[in-house]
Write a protein that holds these residues in place. Structure first.
Motif, PDB file in Angstrom:
ATOM      1  N   GLY A 297       0.788  -1.226   0.000  1.00  0.00           N
ATOM      2  CA  GLY A 297       0.000   0.000   0.000  1.00  0.00           C
ATOM      3  C   GLY A 297       0.820   1.276   0.000  1.00  0.00           C
ATOM      4  O   GLY A 297       0.272   2.367  -0.104  1.00  0.00           O
ATOM      5  N   TYR A 298       2.145   1.168   0.119  1.00  0.00           N
ATOM      6  CA  TYR A 298       3.013   2.339   0.150  1.00  0.00           C
ATOM      7  C   TYR A 298       4.001   2.287  -1.008  1.00  0.00           C
ATOM      8  O   TYR A 298       4.443   1.212  -1.399  1.00  0.00           O
TER       9      TYR A 298
ATOM     10  N   THR B 124       4.267  15.177   2.614  1.00  0.00           N
ATOM     11  CA  THR B 124       3.258  14.849   3.625  1.00  0.00           C
ATOM     12  C   THR B 124       1.925  14.519   2.967  1.00  0.00           C
ATOM     13  O   THR B 124       1.272  13.538   3.342  1.00  0.00           O
ATOM     14  N   SER B 125       1.510  15.281   1.985  1.00  0.00           N
ATOM     15  CA  SER B 125       0.260  15.028   1.285  1.00  0.00           C
ATOM     16  C   SER B 125       0.292  13.665   0.591  1.00  0.00           C
ATOM     17  O   SER B 125      -0.674  12.889   0.654  1.00  0.00           O
ATOM     18  N   PHE B 126       1.410  13.343  -0.042  1.00  0.00           N
ATOM     19  CA  PHE B 126       1.586  12.062  -0.732  1.00  0.00           C
ATOM     20  C   PHE B 126       1.435  10.893   0.237  1.00  0.00           C
ATOM     21  O   PHE B 126       0.667   9.952  -0.020  1.00  0.00           O
ATOM     22  N   TYR B 127       2.146  10.951   1.357  1.00  0.00           N
ATOM     23  CA  TYR B 127       2.098   9.841   2.314  1.00  0.00           C
ATOM     24  C   TYR B 127       0.819   9.831   3.153  1.00  0.00           C
ATOM     25  O   TYR B 127       0.369   8.775   3.586  1.00  0.00           O
ATOM     26  N   ARG B 128       0.197  10.990   3.356  1.00  0.00           N
ATOM     27  CA  ARG B 128      -1.094  11.033   4.052  1.00  0.00           C
ATOM     28  C   ARG B 128      -2.122  10.210   3.282  1.00  0.00           C
ATOM     29  O   ARG B 128      -2.847   9.396   3.858  1.00  0.00           O
TER      30      ARG B 128
ATOM     31  N   ALA C 116      -5.458   5.465   2.993  1.00  0.00           N
ATOM     32  CA  ALA C 116      -5.944   4.325   2.214  1.00  0.00           C
ATOM     33  C   ALA C 116      -5.653   3.005   2.928  1.00  0.00           C
ATOM     34  O   ALA C 116      -6.388   2.025   2.767  1.00  0.00           O
ATOM     35  N   ALA C 117      -4.603   2.977   3.749  1.00  0.00           N
ATOM     36  CA  ALA C 117      -4.245   1.788   4.516  1.00  0.00           C
ATOM     37  C   ALA C 117      -5.015   1.712   5.841  1.00  0.00           C
ATOM     38  O   ALA C 117      -4.800   0.794   6.626  1.00  0.00           O
ATOM     39  N   GLY C 118      -5.876   2.689   6.103  1.00  0.00           N
ATOM     40  CA  GLY C 118      -6.699   2.670   7.310  1.00  0.00           C
ATOM     41  C   GLY C 118      -6.058   3.321   8.524  1.00  0.00           C
ATOM     42  O   GLY C 118      -6.550   3.160   9.649  1.00  0.00           O
ATOM     43  N   VAL C 119      -4.996   4.083   8.319  1.00  0.00           N
ATOM     44  CA  VAL C 119      -4.335   4.746   9.443  1.00  0.00           C
ATOM     45  C   VAL C 119      -5.191   5.908   9.929  1.00  0.00           C
ATOM     46  O   VAL C 119      -5.688   6.709   9.133  1.00  0.00           O
ATOM     47  N   GLU C 120      -5.354   5.982  11.250  1.00  0.00           N
ATOM     48  CA  GLU C 120      -6.012   7.127  11.889  1.00  0.00           C
ATOM     49  C   GLU C 120      -4.926   7.911  12.606  1.00  0.00           C
ATOM     50  O   GLU C 120      -4.187   7.362  13.428  1.00  0.00           O
TER      51      GLU C 120
ATOM     52  N   LEU D 157      10.397   8.310   7.118  1.00  0.00           N
ATOM     53  CA  LEU D 157       9.139   7.583   7.061  1.00  0.00           C
ATOM     54  C   LEU D 157       9.316   6.268   7.808  1.00  0.00           C
ATOM     55  O   LEU D 157      10.294   5.549   7.580  1.00  0.00           O
ATOM     56  N   THR D 158       8.387   5.961   8.703  1.00  0.00           N
ATOM     57  CA  THR D 158       8.389   4.691   9.410  1.00  0.00           C
ATOM     58  C   THR D 158       7.036   4.037   9.225  1.00  0.00           C
ATOM     59  O   THR D 158       6.002   4.663   9.487  1.00  0.00           O
ATOM     60  N   VAL D 159       7.049   2.779   8.777  1.00  0.00           N
ATOM     61  CA  VAL D 159       5.823   1.993   8.652  1.00  0.00           C
ATOM     62  C   VAL D 159       6.110   0.639   9.299  1.00  0.00           C
ATOM     63  O   VAL D 159       7.004  -0.086   8.870  1.00  0.00           O
TER      64      VAL D 159
END
Length: 157
Positions: free
Chosen positions: A61-62, A98-102, A107-111, A149-151
Motif C-alpha cells: 500500500g506504500y 506529507t500530502s503524498f504519504y497522508r 488508504a491503509a486505514g491509518v487514523e 518515514l516509518t511503517v
C-alpha cells in the motif's frame, strides 16, 4: 555530512531498542555501509543500509515518493512485527511529501493521532488496522526536503 549525521542518528535510535548479542558493520564502498544486528535468539533483528540510491521494498500500500533519493533504509524485525524506516531526500516541499504519504496512510486505514505543522516542518503519526504504525517527519532544507518515514506492520499483514 548530512548523510553521516542522519546515519548516526537513525542507527543510534534503532540500536538502543535492540537486545543485541552480535553486531557488525561492513562498508559497501564510499559512504555506503551496512549494519546488521542479531537478537538474543540469534536471528537478525536489525538491518540498516546507508548509501545513495538504495533499493527499497515498501510495505503493502506504500510507494517511494517519486524522485526521492533514499539516504538510509532500516528493516527492524521485532518478533511478530516488522518496520521499515526510510530517510530520504527530495527537491519537493515537506507539504508535498506529507500530502503524498497522508493519502497512502489513509488508504491503509491509518487514523492520525498527531499532526504538527511548523515553519518548514511537518509531522504525522498514527495507527492502523492490525497494530500498523505510521510516522512521517519532513523538514525543509537547502536542497528541498529531508524526510523520515516509518511503517510498522504485523507479520503476515
Amino acid at each position: 555530512m548530512m548523510r553521516k549525521m542522519v546515519m548516526v542518528s537513525v542507527t543510534s535510535l534503532l540500536l538502543a531498542g535492540c537486545n543485541s548479542s552480535d553486531t557488525g558493520a561492513s562498508p559497501n564502498g564510499g559512504d555506503d555501509a551496512q549494519v546488521r544486528m542479531n537478537g538474543g535468539d540469534g536471528k537478525e533483528a536489525l538491518n540498516v543500509s546507508i548509501g545513495a540510491d538504495l533499493a527499497v521494498e515498501m510495505p503493502k500500500g506504500y510507494t517511494l515518493y517519486p524522485g526521492a533519493m533514499v539516504i538510509t533504509k532500516s528493516n527492524v524485525d521485532q518478533g511478530d512485527s516488522t518496520a521499515l524506516v526510510l530517510v530520504m531526500s527530495s527537491k519537493d516541499s515537506p507539504e508535498k511529501l506529507t500530502s503524498f504519504y497522508r493519502k497512502q496512510a489513509e488508504a491503509a486505514g491509518v487514523e492520525f493521532s498527531m499532526e504538527n505543522t511548523s515553519e518548514g516542518a511537518q509531522t504525522l503519526m498514527g495507527k492502523g488496522p492490525d497494530d500498523t504504525v505510521f510516522s512521517l517527519s519532513a523538514l525543509a532544507d537547502e536542497s528541498g526536503t529531508t524526510a523520515q518515514l516509518t511503517v510498522g506492520v504485523a507479520k503476515g499483514s
